[in-house]
Design a protein around this motif. Structure first.
Motif, PDB file in Angstrom:
ATOM      1  N   GLY A 197       0.775  -1.227   0.000  1.00 39.51           N
ATOM      2  CA  GLY A 197       0.000   0.000   0.000  1.00 39.51           C
ATOM      3  C   GLY A 197       0.806   1.275   0.000  1.00 39.51           C
ATOM      4  N   LEU A 198       2.135   1.193   0.189  1.00 30.50           N
ATOM      5  CA  LEU A 198       2.936   2.411   0.267  1.00 30.50           C
ATOM      6  C   LEU A 198       3.922   2.570  -0.890  1.00 30.50           C
ATOM      7  CD1 LEU A 198       3.756   2.700   4.061  1.00 30.50           C
ATOM      8  CD2 LEU A 198       2.109   3.996   2.739  1.00 30.50           C
ATOM      9  N   ALA A 199       4.863   1.634  -1.001  1.00 33.51           N
ATOM     10  CA  ALA A 199       5.924   1.820  -1.992  1.00 33.51           C
ATOM     11  C   ALA A 199       6.468   0.488  -2.466  1.00 33.51           C
ATOM     12  CB  ALA A 199       7.054   2.648  -1.404  1.00 33.51           C
ATOM     13  N   VAL A 252      12.530   3.845  -5.954  1.00 36.05           N
ATOM     14  CA  VAL A 252      11.371   3.703  -5.076  1.00 36.05           C
ATOM     15  C   VAL A 252      10.171   4.273  -5.815  1.00 36.05           C
ATOM     16  CG1 VAL A 252      10.359   4.295  -2.854  1.00 36.05           C
ATOM     17  CG2 VAL A 252      12.814   3.911  -3.028  1.00 36.05           C
ATOM     18  N   ARG A 253       9.158   3.428  -6.009  1.00 33.25           N
ATOM     19  CA  ARG A 253       7.953   3.836  -6.721  1.00 33.25           C
ATOM     20  C   ARG A 253       6.795   3.917  -5.739  1.00 33.25           C
ATOM     21  NH1 ARG A 253       5.387  -0.215 -10.504  1.00 33.25           N
ATOM     22  NH2 ARG A 253       3.338   0.478  -9.926  1.00 33.25           N
ATOM     23  N   PRO A 254       6.156   5.073  -5.627  1.00 33.51           N
ATOM     24  CA  PRO A 254       5.016   5.166  -4.708  1.00 33.51           C
ATOM     25  C   PRO A 254       3.823   4.398  -5.252  1.00 33.51           C
ATOM     26  CG  PRO A 254       5.242   7.187  -5.941  1.00 33.51           C
ATOM     27  CD  PRO A 254       6.421   6.328  -6.304  1.00 33.51           C
ATOM     28  N   LYS A 304       0.243   7.747  -2.708  1.00 30.61           N
ATOM     29  CA  LYS A 304      -0.185   8.859  -3.557  1.00 30.61           C
ATOM     30  C   LYS A 304      -1.454   9.501  -3.007  1.00 30.61           C
ATOM     31  CE  LYS A 304       1.675   7.076  -7.872  1.00 30.61           C
ATOM     32  NZ  LYS A 304       1.328   6.560  -9.198  1.00 30.61           N
ATOM     33  N   GLY A 305      -2.321   8.696  -2.435  1.00 28.91           N
ATOM     34  CA  GLY A 305      -3.565   9.207  -1.862  1.00 28.91           C
ATOM     35  C   GLY A 305      -3.353  10.063  -0.620  1.00 28.91           C
ATOM     36  N   MET A 306      -2.236   9.878   0.059  1.00 29.75           N
ATOM     37  CA  MET A 306      -1.947  10.657   1.261  1.00 29.75           C
ATOM     38  C   MET A 306      -1.505  12.078   0.938  1.00 29.75           C
ATOM     39  SD  MET A 306       0.214   8.056   3.568  1.00 29.75           S
ATOM     40  CE  MET A 306      -0.203   6.332   3.628  1.00 29.75           C
ATOM     41  N   VAL A 307      -0.994  12.292  -0.265  1.00 27.91           N
ATOM     42  CA  VAL A 307      -0.430  13.590  -0.619  1.00 27.91           C
ATOM     43  C   VAL A 307      -1.503  14.531  -1.123  1.00 27.91           C
ATOM     44  CG1 VAL A 307       1.249  14.745  -2.081  1.00 27.91           C
ATOM     45  CG2 VAL A 307       1.756  12.510  -1.165  1.00 27.91           C
TER      46      VAL A 307
END
Length: 107
Positions: free
Chosen positions: A58-60, A97-99, A104-107
């Motif tokens: 879910g993160l990276a 590192v690929r988000p 992406k939803g947090m930003v």
């Protein structure tokens, strides 16, 4: 010229560990051991015998990229517009590192 807004100082390692410890109810020592285990797992996955990819769900997604060697060549220097020799570059490995969608939803 527009002034930049003052940026907040990023949290230090101990502050991050303390925040996670209070949120999860674990001790700081347990949180530290979790991060050490995570670091070890990433090292195994990205190492020579690993798959080259490690995903934090879910993160990276962390990927090892093998970059091949480049031979020496002649070309035009973009600054001076003169011909010059560009040196050879050896093969190397880099980390990307690929988000993922969750980050992406947090930003």
């Amino acid at each position: 010229m527009a002034k930049k807004a003052p940026t907040a100082k990023p949290a230090s390692k101990s502050e991050v560990f303390a925040n996670i410890a209070t949120t999860t109810g674990l001790t700081k020592k347990q949180v530290t051991s979790v991060f050490e285990a995570l670091t070890t797992e990433i090292g195994k996955a990205l190492g020579k015998k690993g798959s080259g990819v490690f995903q934090i769900p879910g993160l990276a997604k962390i990927m090892r990229k093998d970059i091949p060697a480049k031979a020496a060549r002649k070309g035009i220097d973009p600054f001076t517009k003169q011909m010059r020799d560009f040196p050879a570059k050896p093969a190397r490995k880099s980390v990307r590192v690929r988000p993922l969608k969750g980050l992406k939803g947090m930003v």
